[in-house]
Design a protein around this motif. Structure first.
Motif: not given
Length: 892
Positions: A737-766
């Protein structure tokens, strides 16, 4: 270790070592021996891509058998290809302005033997470059004295059993090649339907004086034996059995019923000339009418044609049309497209000749072979060919086994000049058993090359004198053949060998794709459309070409070697080299120690499960002869799970000196020790080179002491965590998903990005907690935060990732989320989905398409459905708005 595998240097060095050590030589007569016989190619020129594909298939199967500990003998040889050689020589001498029939027989034989020596040398060199692991000291040729002895002994035995007989029969004949045409190529041509008047004796003064018969070839009246009509045709029912007068010749012929006569074509009545057409010959035979010969071996009419005797068929046609017109015997002329037969060797029109020839009739043996295939005593892969083989065998009749040629094994027969008694075999009699004469003449015909090749499983081991070598080598294990050669190859070998031994010559038959040229035709040097695989090996390396051939072998029917297959082959070689290079370079730092499952990381457990699944599937595919699918699985595993995911994860954690890093490196070595033997049948050179490098390391010398082609394929003795696959899938979905956002928005691979992962349920959170570093390193992030619940994140682009939403902060001054591009991708995915759906909903497609293709399309449909559902959940949302989990689940 070099950065890139140098194929040209390594392959030459490895080949020399194999030959020097006689690595692939098998001692004859061993009880655990498995034999693989490559169908002998004809000496019609250099081996083309079709031969190379078949040789690679046989070698893959042989190398796979060595992994199981069997003693393997892979045998190659060559066929004399009688008719094809004559066609090539004709072409060669024609370029010099010479006619082959004007040359001395000794001159021709001298030219052929020179040609044969050069072909064998060139072909062996190519097979060795491809890495075919044959015993090069044992290469039978179908005209060798020992091979000829086997064929003559078999001919005599089959003759005594009544399976071989000499009889008069109509055969396809090429006047230009001056021999039987082993195959016909029907081509559609513009034709003419002629309605010719046949007189009705006794009706001269009545209104019905003539019956108009329809034909494409007016010249058939020179040899017509009857006129055929449909028995239910009201126009002619009262004439069945009556005599008709043939125009120009004056012969009288009967009207006979024939249920396959088409009343709608022309007049519905058709002249039947037994010496002109196979169907006509059968009609006359069923009616008890002896056929009159039409054309001779030179393509000219005989004395029975009356005033047209001695004329060429082409000249006869013109003369007959003229004479019919002069006498007013043509009722009508119509244009009509039709099929015409051409010789496969030279393209000349084929004529039919009534001649004495030798025929082999497998009789009940063919039905017995079909029953054994039905019971699984000889397995067939792919499964769809099993019913096809059974149908062919159960409908099999006699086939022509002699040729009027000078290049081949002479028919071992002679004839009494006094009473025409036939004697067969080497046991010469002092006098004729019938009349007592000792005046005999030998048969001038030779045995057809396809009949000679049918003895290959026997003669390759000097049957019937073979002794222990024959007992160990017969029956052989598996024979591979392309679909167009299945009948003339393994089926006819089975008919001959079963008739002589009562045993099938193979335990299994593998049918692979037929290599086609750009126009979709089968490659052949006779057709002048073959390609030499040598330049491909030079450009891409033998391993890459072998993998490409293996991948294309599973195609149904005709297939071309694509650039995509070559790229996949090269990718497999490069990636396994790079993975091994990573492991060897880190050996000095980490060493090797049997990995402990208690200190393995989640990606270690995941790759363990992936590799265990690969090994199980690979073993099943190779055991069932699904070579293409096995090669495809290896390419996919090495390209993505191993190289793109696992090795990258090991690189990122290599700075850590903890137990996980050491365990991960040792696990990679353990995996390569099992993976390299699995790849080895497809890419033997690179695997041999890598195996030797590992064996040269003190820490691994014992681990890699067994040669790669004999290494046992045992599972890694570690149990992967049951939860690892689920956790790894979530993590990889986030990275994608992060790589897809880079591609769609033309962000170079060398650019370090801040990412927030929002888990939809406690199991994914664990699953995510404590694994942020993996995502950070794999996706190139500066910070990874895991949270749960509603979230507003302005300035972030949002992408779905399984049970999570991934929010990626867009750099200031950088691109903004491209909603238009997301909508465009959604439309494209929907289009692909409906295309796949239409195919799967078509009954015609499902019933005719290969099972592998249908399963791949079903899997593609499921993946596209998930992709569309995920993209639809986000396409209408503003940037920074993360949907709740329930909405995403409902859309799915």
């Amino acid at each position: 270790m070099e950065k890139v595998f140098n194929a040209s240097q390594a392959e030459a060095r490895i080949r020399e070592a194999w030959e020097r050590e006689e690595l692939h030589r098998s001692s004859s007569g061993q009880s655990n021996q498995k034999t693989f016989l490559i169908p002998p190619p004809g000496i019609t020129g250099p081996l083309h891509a079709g031969h190379a594909l078949n040789a690679v298939m046989m070698d893959v199967l042989a190398r796979h058998s060595r992994l199981s500990g069997s003693e393997v003998l892979l045998k190659t040889g060559f066929s004399h290809s009688g008719g094809a050689i004559e066609a090539l020589l004709r072409r060669k001498f024609a370029d010099k302005g010479l006619n082959i029939h004007d040359l001395d027989r000794d001159e021709l034989l001298d030219e052929v033997w020179k040609w044969k020596a050069k072909c064998e040398q060139d072909d062996n060199r190519l097979l060795q470059r491809l890495g075919v692991s044959s015993a090069w000291t044992r290469q039978p040729f179908t005209l060798d004295s020992s091979y000829s002895a086997s064929v003559c002994a078999g001919f005599e035995a089959l003759y005594k059993e009544g399976l071989i007989r000499r009889r008069e029969k109509l055969v396809d004949w090429c006047p230009r090649c001056q021999q039987e045409s082993p195959g016909r190529e029907p081509v559609e041509v513009e034709g003419t339907l002629w309605q010719i008047k046949f007189g009705i004796p006794g009706h001269e003064g009545e209104e019905r004086k003539y019956l108009a018969a329809t034909t494409f070839s007016p010249e058939v009246i020179c040899g017509v034996g009857a006129v055929a009509v449909h028995p239910s045709d009201e126009r002619y029912r009262d004439l069945i059995g009556a005599k008709l007068k043939v125009p120009l010749t004056g012969f009288e012929v009967p009207v006979v019923p024939y249920r396959n006569a088409d009343p709608r074509l022309g007049t519905g009545a058709f002249p039947v000339a037994g010496g002109f057409d196979h169907e006509d010959f059968a009609i006359l035979a069923d009616s008890g009418i002896a056929p009159r010969p039409l054309a001779g071996a030179d393509g000219r009419l005989g004395e029975s044609a009356g005033r047209y005797g001695g004329l060429d068929m082409t000249d006869v046609r013109e003369r007959v049309m003229h004479d019919l017109g002069q006498e007013g015997m043509i009722q009508a002329i119509r244009s009509h497209r039709r099929k015409a037969d051409q010789c496969l060797k030279c393209g000349s029109p084929v004529v039919r000749v009534l001649t004495q020839q030798w025929f082999f009739n497998p009789g009940e043996g063919a039905r017995a072979i079909a029953d054994k295939i039905r019971k699984g005593e000889c397995s067939v892969s792919p499964e769809r060919w099993k019913d096809a083989f059974i149908e062919i065998l159960e409908g099999e009749g006699q086939w022509l086994i002699s040729r009027k040629s000078w290049w081949g094994i002479p028919v071992p027969a002679s004839f009494c000049n006094s009473c025409s008694e036939v004697r067969v075999g080497s046991a010469a009699q002092s006098a004729c058993a019938r009349c007592g004469s000792s005046d005999f003449r030998t048969e001038n015909d030779v045995l057809a090359s396809d009949f000679t090749v049918a003895f290959w499983p026997l003669a390759a081991f000097r049957w019937p004198e073979g002794g222990d070598a024959f007992k160990a080598g017969y029956p052989s294990d598996t024979i591979a053949v392309d679909g167009t050669s299945a009948r003339s190859g393994p089926l006819r070998m089975s008919e001959v060998c079963f008739g002589l031994t009562g045993k099938l010559p193979f335990r299994s038959i593998l049918v692979h794709a037929t290599v086609a040229d750009a126009a979709g035709r089968k490659m052949s040097w006779i057709a002048d459309n073959a390609s030499d695989p040598g330049p491909l090996i030079e450009a891409h390396g033998a391993d890459s070409v072998r993998v490409a051939y293996s991948l294309m072998s599973g195609s149904d029917g005709f297939a071309r070697l694509s650039n995509g297959s070559l790229a996949l082959g090269r990718s497999l070689v490069d990636k396994i080299w790079n993975v091994s290079r990573h492991a060897i370079r880190n050996m000095s730092r980490f060493g090797y120690k049997s990995p402990d499952s208690r200190v393995l990381a989640v990606e270690d457990h995941w790759i363990l499960g992936e590799f265990a699944s690969l090994m199980d599937s690979w073993k099943q595919d190779m055991g069932a002869g699904r070579v293409s699918r096995a090669a495809e699985r290896l390419c996919r595993f090495v390209a993505v799970p191993l190289s793109k995911c696992y090795v990258e994860a090991l690189r990122l954690r290599s700075s850590d000196a903890g137990p996980e890093a050491f365990a991960g490196h040792s696990l990679l070595v353990e995996m390569l020790r099992r993976l390299l033997p699995m790849i080895h049948p497809f890419a033997p050179f690179v695997c041999t080179e890598i195996w030797g490098l590992f064996a040269g390391l003190p820490a691994c010398s014992e681990l890699f002491s067994t040669p790669v082609d004999r290494a046992p394929l045992t599972p890694i003795p570690l149990t992967p965590s049951a939860n690892a696959a689920a956790v790894m899938k979530v993590l990889m979905d986030i990275v994608k998903a992060v790589r897809s956002v880079r591609t769609r928005n033309g962000i170079h691979a060398s650019v370090r990005l801040k990412v927030i992962v929002n888990a939809h349920d406690p199991a994914a959170m664990v699953k995510l907690l404590g694994r942020e570093l993996f995502v950070k390193n794999m996706a190139g992030c500066s910070e990874v935060e895991v949270t749960h619940g509603d979230l507003e994140v302005p300035g972030f682009a949002v992408a779905p990732a399984g049970p999570c939403s991934v929010c990626v902060q867009i750099p200031s001054g950088g691109a903004t989320p491209d909603s238009n591009r997301l909508a465009s991708e959604l439309r494209k995915a929907e289009g692909r989905f409906h295309t796949v759906l239409r195919k799967l909903e078509s009954l015609d497609f499902i019933s005719s398409a290969p099972e592998d293709l249908v399963n791949r399309l079903r899997e593609q449909k499921r993946n596209l459905f998930k992709q569309i559902a995920s993209m639809s959940a986000f396409s209408a949302l503003p940037a920074g708005k993360v949907p709740r989990a329930r909405g995403v689940e409902n859309r799915r």
